[in-house]
Design an enzyme around this catalytic site. Structure first.
Site: not given
Ligand code: NVA
Ligand code: CP
Length: 310
Positions: A109, A136, A139, A225, A265, A293
């Site tokens: 990540r 992502h 997800q 989101d 998500c 997930r």
């Molecule tokens: N769009 C959000 C998704 C979090 C799972 C982010 O990137 O923070």
């Molecule tokens: N939806 C998702 O990826 O959640 P986290 O940021 O908690 O991993």
């Protein structure tokens, strides 16, 4: 080159796999989830190790990969920027070379997609995108599996995206092209999806709407989101103002199909991108979505490490 290296696959964005591979993965997910629910042990990844590198916060991604890997008999190494030399400017390429000599699979990540691509280019083992600024994909695997569980095939259906033109929106767009459904996109002005980033060739797989209500009309799934994704916190104040009309509420759900689902998500901000009535209401499947997930990622890890079963 290691034997079999030519067959190695990474999962960095939805376009990395084909429609028939997704069909296989969703079927495997169903089998793996059923076994889990029946308390049947299934440990095909004994002696396999997953390294997880987090440069951003996570609840679901960490727990779902970690629990999933242990359930399959493997083990996990959890790394963050702050507790590795990644935070002290060791080149990403060197980190990839070293880590991938010791583990079987890497989940990352991070910020720019370009970073995960550089890592993968120097990795001896498959790399999974656990979220970047651009995509992502894990997800969206979970979201589509959740849709299939509740409503059957997503092919030919309409998904309404209400909110930021962010990593989730880009990934939905790619999925629409690969899996054959339609995406209705509504974002505030200045926060549109960048089609060059999403990398979608078929313009018939999406339609853009100025008003979020119009995007929701007739949709089989409404999804949104956070207004401010990780890494964009400095823009929070201006985003709060720009996004005020992009809150998924009961009026929007009312113009969708009568049996439309709502997904998010997570993490969610009730009263910002979605009302409590919607996310905690009868059309919301966000808890199944979060749980899935783990199940889809178990199928994905099995596929990347062992190929097709049976
Ligand atoms: N769009 C959000 C998704 C979090 C799972 C982010 O990137 O923070
Ligand atoms: N939806 C998702 O990826 O959640 P986290 O940021 O908690 O991993």
């Amino acid at each position: 080159m290691k034997p079999g290296a030519a067959l190695m696959k990474h999962f960095l964005q939805i376009k990395d796999l084909r429609a028939e591979e997704y069909a296989y993965l969703f079927e495997r997910t169903r089998v793996i989830k059923t076994r889990f629910k029946n308390y049947e042990r299934y440990t095909p990844l004994v002696d396999r190790t997953l390294a997880m590198i987090f440069e951003k916060a996570s609840t679901r991604t960490r727990v779902s990969f970690e629990a999933g890997m242990y359930q399959m008999g493997g083990s996990v190494v959890h790394l963050t920027t702050g507790d590795t030399h990644l935070g002290r400017a060791e080149p990403l390429e060197d980190t990839a070379r070293v880590i991938s000599r010791m583990v079987d699979l890497v989940m990352i990540r991070t910020y720019e997609q370009e970073k995960i691509e550089r890592f993968a280019a120097h990795s001896r083992v498959p790399v999974i995108n656990g979220l970047t600024n651009e995509y992502h994909p894990c997800q969206i695997l979970a979201d589509i599996f959740t849709f299939i569980e509740h409503r059957g095939s997503i092919q030919g259906k309409t998904v309404a995206w209400v909110g930021d033109g962010n990593n989730m929106a880009n990934t939905w767009l790619q999925a629409a092209e690969v899996m054959g459904f339609k995406l209705h996109l509504s974002t505030p002005s200045g926060y549109e999806v960048d089609h060059a980033v999403a990398g979608v060739g078929d313009r018939s797989c999406f339609e853009v709407f100025d008003h979020p209500m119009r995007a929701c009309e007739g949709a089989h799934l409404v999804t949104t989101d956070v207004w401010t994704s990780m890494g964009y916190e400095a823009e929070n104040e201006e985003r709060l103002k720009a996004f005020v009309d992009w809150c998924v509420d009961e009026e929007m759900m009312a113009v969708a199909q009568p049996d439309a689902l709502f997904m998010h998500c997570l993490p969610a901000h009730r009263g910002e991108e979605v009302t409590a009535e919607v996310i905690d209401g009868p059309q919301s499947v966000v808890w199944d979505e979060a749980e899935n997930r783990m199940h889809v990622q178990k199928a994905l890890m099995e596929y990347l490490l062992l190929g097709r079963i049976g």
